[in-house]
Design an enzyme around this catalytic site. Structure first.
Site, PDB file in Angstrom:
ATOM      1  CB  CYS A 166       4.415  -6.215  11.197  1.00 47.77           C
ATOM      2  SG  CYS A 166       5.215  -4.733  11.829  1.00 47.77           S
ATOM      3  CB  CYS A 343       7.650  -0.783   9.808  1.00 45.73           C
ATOM      4  SG  CYS A 343       7.969  -2.100  10.954  1.00 45.73           S
TER       5      CYS A 343
HETATM    6  P1  FAD Z   1      -6.120 -10.058   9.006  1.00 44.73           P
HETATM    7  O1  FAD Z   1      -6.366  -8.786   9.745  1.00 44.73           O
HETATM    8  O2  FAD Z   1      -5.199 -11.048   9.651  1.00 44.73           O
HETATM    9  O3  FAD Z   1      -7.551 -10.714   8.753  1.00 44.73           O
HETATM   10  C1  FAD Z   1      -7.733 -11.865   7.973  1.00 44.73           C
HETATM   11  C2  FAD Z   1      -9.137 -12.393   8.269  1.00 44.73           C
HETATM   12  O4  FAD Z   1      -9.446 -13.424   7.310  1.00 44.73           O
HETATM   13  C3  FAD Z   1      -9.246 -13.038   9.649  1.00 44.73           C
HETATM   14  O5  FAD Z   1     -10.314 -12.473  10.368  1.00 44.73           O
HETATM   15  C4  FAD Z   1      -9.475 -14.509   9.346  1.00 44.73           C
HETATM   16  O6  FAD Z   1     -10.313 -15.154  10.308  1.00 44.73           O
HETATM   17  C5  FAD Z   1     -10.131 -14.452   7.972  1.00 44.73           C
HETATM   18  N1  FAD Z   1     -10.008 -15.697   7.214  1.00 44.73           N
HETATM   19  C6  FAD Z   1      -8.930 -16.511   7.133  1.00 44.73           C
HETATM   20  N2  FAD Z   1      -9.221 -17.580   6.377  1.00 44.73           N
HETATM   21  C7  FAD Z   1     -10.503 -17.428   5.959  1.00 44.73           C
HETATM   22  C8  FAD Z   1     -11.364 -18.213   5.149  1.00 44.73           C
HETATM   23  N3  FAD Z   1     -10.967 -19.383   4.645  1.00 44.73           N
HETATM   24  N4  FAD Z   1     -12.613 -17.768   4.915  1.00 44.73           N
HETATM   25  C9  FAD Z   1     -13.033 -16.575   5.430  1.00 44.73           C
HETATM   26  N5  FAD Z   1     -12.250 -15.801   6.213  1.00 44.73           N
HETATM   27  C10 FAD Z   1     -10.994 -16.228   6.467  1.00 44.73           C
HETATM   28  N6  FAD Z   1       0.753  -3.672  11.136  1.00 44.73           N
HETATM   29  C11 FAD Z   1       0.982  -2.339  11.228  1.00 44.73           C
HETATM   30  O7  FAD Z   1       0.472  -1.571  10.408  1.00 44.73           O
HETATM   31  N7  FAD Z   1       1.791  -1.810  12.209  1.00 44.73           N
HETATM   32  C12 FAD Z   1       2.356  -2.598  13.155  1.00 44.73           C
HETATM   33  O8  FAD Z   1       3.045  -2.105  14.045  1.00 44.73           O
HETATM   34  C13 FAD Z   1       2.121  -4.003  13.097  1.00 44.73           C
HETATM   35  N8  FAD Z   1       2.668  -4.825  14.022  1.00 44.73           N
HETATM   36  C14 FAD Z   1       2.331  -6.146  14.032  1.00 44.73           C
HETATM   37  C15 FAD Z   1       2.841  -6.950  15.050  1.00 44.73           C
HETATM   38  C16 FAD Z   1       2.487  -8.288  15.115  1.00 44.73           C
HETATM   39  C17 FAD Z   1       3.050  -9.149  16.218  1.00 44.73           C
HETATM   40  C18 FAD Z   1       1.585  -8.831  14.157  1.00 44.73           C
HETATM   41  C19 FAD Z   1       1.154 -10.282  14.255  1.00 44.73           C
HETATM   42  C20 FAD Z   1       1.092  -8.046  13.131  1.00 44.73           C
HETATM   43  C21 FAD Z   1       1.469  -6.694  13.044  1.00 44.73           C
HETATM   44  N9  FAD Z   1       1.009  -5.861  12.016  1.00 44.73           N
HETATM   45  C22 FAD Z   1       1.285  -4.521  12.051  1.00 44.73           C
HETATM   46  C23 FAD Z   1       0.375  -6.443  10.796  1.00 44.73           C
HETATM   47  C24 FAD Z   1      -1.127  -6.276  10.690  1.00 44.73           C
HETATM   48  O9  FAD Z   1      -1.777  -6.713  11.848  1.00 44.73           O
HETATM   49  C25 FAD Z   1      -1.605  -7.065   9.480  1.00 44.73           C
HETATM   50  O10 FAD Z   1      -0.833  -6.696   8.353  1.00 44.73           O
HETATM   51  C26 FAD Z   1      -3.069  -6.813   9.158  1.00 44.73           C
HETATM   52  O11 FAD Z   1      -3.887  -7.223  10.229  1.00 44.73           O
HETATM   53  C27 FAD Z   1      -3.468  -7.580   7.892  1.00 44.73           C
HETATM   54  O12 FAD Z   1      -4.838  -7.417   7.627  1.00 44.73           O
HETATM   55  P2  FAD Z   1      -5.604  -8.460   6.695  1.00 44.73           P
HETATM   56  O13 FAD Z   1      -7.000  -7.984   6.586  1.00 44.73           O
HETATM   57  O14 FAD Z   1      -4.822  -8.711   5.478  1.00 44.73           O
HETATM   58  O15 FAD Z   1      -5.554  -9.810   7.567  1.00 44.73           O
END
Ligand code: FAD
Length: 399
Positions: A166, A343
């Site tokens: 984000c 965003c």
């Molecule tokens: P994540 O949801 O972070 O999940 C990754 C998963 O992988 C976790 O559960 C972790 O435990 C697991 N993992 C890590 N390493 C391993 C491993 N070695 N083996 C197995 N599993 C593992 N997005 C929006 O759309 N709008 C917003 O307004 C927004 N605001 C945000 C504000 C903040 C402060 C933050 C921190 C984020 C924001 N986001 C927003 C971004 C959004 O939350 C992320 O882009 C999204 O969660 C990414 O999803 P993901 O599945 O890629 O990763």
């Protein structure tokens, strides 16, 4: 005791991307029931987009957290473990507990790594000495403590020169702080400084123009190409590197909201699935791995050249799922992701600019009005509606 097992599909990471993909796959193909494993060591699942409002005192952090077990879709198996090594030539992943998991198809969705250690003194001072961050469930409440107790002085908001999840979040919390400082009558005794390793306020002109007006109206000082490298919590000093001159610039702060540097997770960087920059190397349209065709990637851990958000995942997941099913049926991969990301730029309590754009930085808006205008309706969408859509729609594979 370590063991060996085989699944048709192994999904590494049960965050926004992993759970959405699993849920959609199970809705589309009943034969996959019992043949999908989701590997994730985390006990909890977080709705991170709300952390901005938690840091701003407008939401409680507890509502952003659920048991991981409660979001695992019926028909998928959760293996509470962490992947440590990929062997894509052998269709095998190895976990921290020493388990060997074989697959026919692999989806990588591990999110981004937060490199707290890359700013000297940050790990020691986060959560105290006026140092806070919305980028961790453990410390997000320290942001509100600092904002609500602020009595004037320098309030610094940082943004690193690395990709972050984000890209707008570093500035959203600053606008909330400004709004709160005005309400608590400390704004006239305060300097608000946006110190960013980036070069502009936002990468898409339409929204950058609108945000520059917000910055001007709020009398916020911007220091671009200033990358935070050190925090001295005792002295309440932050040291930045000027990315043009390489000079060190020291600023005194009374509160500092830090967005730490981020990168691809280390175990991905060292794997053969990574591109040269460390991220999972996928085709930007099909989401299929460029070299291993039974591997797909989604979300923050990939090298997709778009802003890393949950909203982007909402559009990536159906493309990945349909292309994965095509691959399984030896059909051409015809579904394409256009780089859509969004965003929701909170500009105050009750106002928001809803940026939505594609790979070419062209606006790709949902609503039939000018979304670069600050609106209460869009603030309510973010605060009230998007969390419901996330838990009850996206994670259930309904969108
Ligand atoms: P994540 O949801 O972070 O999940 C990754 C998963 O992988 C976790 O559960 C972790 O435990 C697991 N993992 C890590 N390493 C391993 C491993 N070695 N083996 C197995 N599993 C593992 N997005 C929006 O759309 N709008 C917003 O307004 C927004 N605001 C945000 C504000 C903040 C402060 C933050 C921190 C984020 C924001 N986001 C927003 C971004 C959004 O939350 C992320 O882009 C999204 O969660 C990414 O999803 P993901 O599945 O890629 O990763």
């Amino acid at each position: 005791m370590s063991h060996e097992a085989h699944y048709k599909i192994v999904i590494v990471g049960g965050g926004s991307g992993g759970i959405t993909v699993a849920a959609q796959l199970l809705r589309k193909s009943r034969v996959l029931r019992g043949d999908i494993a989701i590997i994730d060591p985390a006990e909890k699942h977080y709705y991170q987009p709300l952390w901005t409002l938690v840091g701003g005192g407008a939401a409680s952090k507890e509502v952003t957290e659920r048991e991981q077990a409660s979001v695992i879709p019926d028909g998928a198996e959760w293996l509470k473990d962490a992947v440590t090594e990929f062997y894509p030539d052998e269709n095998l992943v190895i976990t921290k507990s020493g388990n060997k998991l074989h697959y026919d198809y692999l989806v990588v969705a591990t999110g981004i790594q937060i490199d707290w250690h890359k700013v000297r003194g940050l790990k020691e001072s986060i959560g105290k000495n006026g140092v806070c961050s919305n980028y961790s469930y453990d410390f997000v409440e320290s942001t509100w403590e600092n904002i609500s107790n602020f009595k004037g002085g320098n309030a610094i908001f940082t943004s690193p020169n690395t990709p972050v999840k984000c890209g707008g979040a570093p500035q959203k919390i600053m606008y909330l702080a400004d709004d709160y400082f005005r309400k608590s009558s400390v704004r006239s005794q305060s300097n608000i400084i946006f110190a960013s390793g980036g070069t502009t306020i936002f990468g898409v002109k339409k929204y950058a123009d609108a945000l520059n007006k917000v910055i001007e109206r709020k009398k916020i000082k911007t220091c671009f190409k200033h990358n935070l490298i050190e925090i001295d919590g005792e002295k309440k000093q932050a040291v930045f590197e000027n990315l043009d001159t390489e000079e060190r610039v020291t600023m005194r702060y009374d509160m500092i909201h830090v967005v730490p540097p981020m990168s691809a997770p280390n175990f991905i960087k060292k794997s053969t699935l990574a591109a040269s920059d460390g991220w999972i190397d996928v085709d930007k349209y099909t989401l299929q791995h460029k070299r291993f065709h039974n591997v797909f990637g989604i979300g923050d851990c990939t090298n997709l050249p778009t802003s890393k958000t949950g909203a982007a995942i909402r559009k990536q997941a159906p493309v990945l799922v349909q292309n994965l099913l095509c691959q399984m049926n030896a059909m051409p991969l015809i579904h394409e992701y256009n780089g859509y990301t969004s965003c929701p730029l909170v500009t105050g309590y009750g106002s928001l600019i809803l940026a939505e754009f594609d790979y070419n930085s062209n606006p790709d808006e949902t609503f039939p009005f000018d979304q670069s205008k600050e609106r209460l309706s869009m603030y309510l969408l973010k605060k009230e509606l998007l969390p419901v859509i996330y838990w009850n729609g996206m994670l259930k594979g309904l969108m």
